[in-house]
Motif scaffolding. Structure first.
Motif, PDB file in Angstrom:
ATOM      1  N   GLY A   6       5.554  -9.749  19.688  1.00 55.69           N
ATOM      2  CA  GLY A   6       6.082  -8.751  20.613  1.00 55.69           C
ATOM      3  C   GLY A   6       6.188  -7.358  20.024  1.00 55.69           C
ATOM      4  N   LEU A   7       5.673  -7.193  18.786  1.00 58.89           N
ATOM      5  CA  LEU A   7       5.756  -5.892  18.132  1.00 58.89           C
ATOM      6  C   LEU A   7       4.378  -5.252  18.033  1.00 58.89           C
ATOM      7  CD1 LEU A   7       8.297  -6.973  15.388  1.00 58.89           C
ATOM      8  CD2 LEU A   7       8.761  -5.414  17.280  1.00 58.89           C
ATOM      9  N   GLY A   8       4.355  -3.922  17.882  1.00 60.60           N
ATOM     10  CA  GLY A   8       3.083  -3.207  17.868  1.00 60.60           C
ATOM     11  C   GLY A   8       2.985  -2.168  16.776  1.00 60.60           C
ATOM     12  N   PRO A   9       3.149  -0.872  17.143  1.00 62.27           N
ATOM     13  CA  PRO A   9       2.951   0.208  16.167  1.00 62.27           C
ATOM     14  C   PRO A   9       3.957   0.142  15.024  1.00 62.27           C
ATOM     15  CG  PRO A   9       3.085   1.068  18.413  1.00 62.27           C
ATOM     16  CD  PRO A   9       3.480  -0.362  18.482  1.00 62.27           C
ATOM     17  N   GLY A  10       3.474   0.418  13.815  1.00 67.60           N
ATOM     18  CA  GLY A  10       4.353   0.392  12.648  1.00 67.60           C
ATOM     19  C   GLY A  10       4.041   1.500  11.667  1.00 67.60           C
ATOM     20  N   VAL A  11       4.985   1.749  10.770  1.00 69.98           N
ATOM     21  CA  VAL A  11       4.752   2.666   9.654  1.00 69.98           C
ATOM     22  C   VAL A  11       5.558   2.176   8.459  1.00 69.98           C
ATOM     23  CG1 VAL A  11       6.584   4.318  10.315  1.00 69.98           C
ATOM     24  CG2 VAL A  11       4.662   5.084   8.883  1.00 69.98           C
ATOM     25  N   ALA A  12       4.923   2.190   7.295  1.00 74.07           N
ATOM     26  CA  ALA A  12       5.599   1.848   6.044  1.00 74.07           C
ATOM     27  C   ALA A  12       5.802   3.144   5.269  1.00 74.07           C
ATOM     28  CB  ALA A  12       4.753   0.867   5.237  1.00 74.07           C
ATOM     29  N   VAL A  13       7.057   3.456   4.945  1.00 75.67           N
ATOM     30  CA  VAL A  13       7.395   4.717   4.278  1.00 75.67           C
ATOM     31  C   VAL A  13       7.991   4.420   2.904  1.00 75.67           C
ATOM     32  CG1 VAL A  13       8.738   6.861   4.439  1.00 75.67           C
ATOM     33  CG2 VAL A  13       7.895   5.767   6.528  1.00 75.67           C
ATOM     34  N   PRO A  14       7.421   5.020   1.843  1.00 73.20           N
ATOM     35  CA  PRO A  14       7.991   4.793   0.510  1.00 73.20           C
ATOM     36  C   PRO A  14       9.369   5.429   0.376  1.00 73.20           C
ATOM     37  CG  PRO A  14       6.228   6.431   0.410  1.00 73.20           C
ATOM     38  CD  PRO A  14       6.266   5.927   1.818  1.00 73.20           C
ATOM     39  N   ILE A  15      10.252   4.748  -0.325  1.00 78.04           N
ATOM     40  CA  ILE A  15      11.578   5.287  -0.628  1.00 78.04           C
ATOM     41  C   ILE A  15      11.498   5.857  -2.036  1.00 78.04           C
ATOM     42  CG2 ILE A  15      14.016   4.733  -0.959  1.00 78.04           C
ATOM     43  CD1 ILE A  15      13.511   2.251   0.885  1.00 78.04           C
ATOM     44  N   ARG A  23       8.454   7.595  -9.001  1.00 77.95           N
ATOM     45  CA  ARG A  23       9.427   6.512  -9.030  1.00 77.95           C
ATOM     46  C   ARG A  23       9.703   6.022  -7.614  1.00 77.95           C
ATOM     47  NH1 ARG A  23      13.433   4.883 -12.917  1.00 77.95           N
ATOM     48  NH2 ARG A  23      13.211   2.672 -12.511  1.00 77.95           N
ATOM     49  N   VAL A  24       8.838   5.190  -7.077  1.00 77.13           N
ATOM     50  CA  VAL A  24       9.088   4.635  -5.748  1.00 77.13           C
ATOM     51  C   VAL A  24      10.047   3.458  -5.905  1.00 77.13           C
ATOM     52  CG1 VAL A  24       8.053   3.613  -3.690  1.00 77.13           C
ATOM     53  CG2 VAL A  24       6.820   5.377  -4.932  1.00 77.13           C
ATOM     54  N   ARG A  25      11.164   3.515  -5.191  1.00 80.24           N
ATOM     55  CA  ARG A  25      12.222   2.503  -5.330  1.00 80.24           C
ATOM     56  C   ARG A  25      12.044   1.330  -4.390  1.00 80.24           C
ATOM     57  NH1 ARG A  25      15.501   3.298  -9.490  1.00 80.24           N
ATOM     58  NH2 ARG A  25      15.066   5.394 -10.182  1.00 80.24           N
ATOM     59  N   GLY A  26      11.243   1.556  -3.356  1.00 82.41           N
ATOM     60  CA  GLY A  26      11.060   0.512  -2.362  1.00 82.41           C
ATOM     61  C   GLY A  26      10.299   1.084  -1.179  1.00 82.41           C
ATOM     62  N   VAL A  27      10.244   0.311  -0.107  1.00 81.58           N
ATOM     63  CA  VAL A  27       9.516   0.734   1.090  1.00 81.58           C
ATOM     64  C   VAL A  27      10.325   0.312   2.308  1.00 81.58           C
ATOM     65  CG1 VAL A  27       7.393   0.409   2.456  1.00 81.58           C
ATOM     66  CG2 VAL A  27       7.261   0.462  -0.048  1.00 81.58           C
ATOM     67  N   LEU A  40       0.837  -1.208   0.000  1.00 85.81           N
ATOM     68  CA  LEU A  40       0.000   0.000   0.000  1.00 85.81           C
ATOM     69  C   LEU A  40       0.870   1.255   0.000  1.00 85.81           C
ATOM     70  CD1 LEU A  40      -3.026   0.708   0.087  1.00 85.81           C
ATOM     71  CD2 LEU A  40      -2.859   0.807   2.576  1.00 85.81           C
ATOM     72  N   ALA A  41       1.923   1.253   0.809  1.00 85.93           N
ATOM     73  CA  ALA A  41       2.845   2.402   0.833  1.00 85.93           C
ATOM     74  C   ALA A  41       3.523   2.547  -0.525  1.00 85.93           C
ATOM     75  CB  ALA A  41       3.888   2.218   1.931  1.00 85.93           C
ATOM     76  N   PHE A  42       3.818   1.410  -1.156  1.00 88.29           N
ATOM     77  CA  PHE A  42       4.476   1.421  -2.461  1.00 88.29           C
ATOM     78  C   PHE A  42       3.541   1.985  -3.527  1.00 88.29           C
ATOM     79  CE2 PHE A  42       5.558  -0.639  -6.514  1.00 88.29           C
ATOM     80  CZ  PHE A  42       6.874  -0.238  -6.644  1.00 88.29           C
ATOM     81  N   SER A  43       2.302   1.500  -3.556  1.00 91.80           N
ATOM     82  CA  SER A  43       1.393   1.900  -4.639  1.00 91.80           C
ATOM     83  C   SER A  43       0.838   3.307  -4.469  1.00 91.80           C
ATOM     84  CB  SER A  43       0.248   0.888  -4.779  1.00 91.80           C
ATOM     85  OG  SER A  43      -0.458   0.773  -3.569  1.00 91.80           O
TER      86      SER A  43
END
Length: 142
Positions: free
Chosen positions: A90-99, A104-108, A62-65
Motif C-alpha cells: 500500500g506504499l509508493g513514493p519514498g526517499v532515503a535521507v542520510p543523517i 560522518r553519516v550517523r544513519g538514514v 545507498l543513501a548511507f554510502s
C-alpha cells in the motif's frame, strides 16, 4: 537511551514535514557492512523493526554510502530495495535521507508515502537534509 529519543524525534518530525505514511530510521552496525532498523513508525512499521540491511545493495544503504538523498518513485517496485519480508504494502513514493554530513553519516531516515501520492521532490528533501544534519549533532551530544 538519549540516542533512541533523538532517533524517535527525527522519525516523527520528518514524517510530519513530508506527510509520509511510514518513517524508518536505520543506523550502521559497527564493524560490518550493514545497517539495522532501529526505529519505524507508521504504516507497515512492525515489518521493518530489527531488519538488517546491506550497505551495498539497498536503497537505505545507498543513501548511507553516498551521503545523499535517494528518491524512489515507487518503493514497492524498486530493485534497490533489499529482499526480505514484504514490507511496503500500500506504499509508493519514498526517499532515503542520510543523517549527518558526508564525513560522518550517523544513519538514514527512510520516508514513504502511500501509493498514488506524488513523488518526493528536491524542494522537500533539501530542508530534510538540514534537519538531518542537526539531528546528527543531537545524536553526538546524546
Amino acid at each position: 537511551s538519549g540516542r533512541g529519543e533523538v532517533l524517535g524525534l527525527i522519525a516523527v518530525r520528518a514524517r510530519k514535514i513530508t506527510g509520509a505514511a511510514l518513517a524508518v530510521v536505520a543506523v550502521p552496525v559497527d564493524g560490518t557492512d550493514t545497517l539495522t532498523v532501529e526505529l519505524a513508525i507508521g504504516q507497515e512499521a512492525d515489518a521493518h523493526r530489527g531488519m538488517v540491511l546491506p550497505v551495498d545493495d539497498s536503497l537505505i544503504g545507498l543513501a548511507f554510502s553516498t551521503a545523499a538523498p535517494v528518491i524512489s518513485l515507487d518503493i514497492s517496485q524498486d530493485d534497490r530495495v533489499s529482499p526480505g519480508p514484504p514490507r511496503f504494502a500500500g506504499l509508493g513514493p519514498g526517499v532515503a535521507v542520510p543523517i549527518g554530513a558526508r564525513e560522518r553519516v550517523r544513519g538514514v531516515v527512510l520516508l514513504v508515502r502511500t501509493a498514488g501520492r506524488g513523488p518526493f521532490t528536491e524542494k522537500e528533501t533539501d530542508p530534510l537534509r538540514g534537519f538531518a544534519a542537526q539531528a546528527a549533532l543531537a545524536m553526538e551530544l546524546a
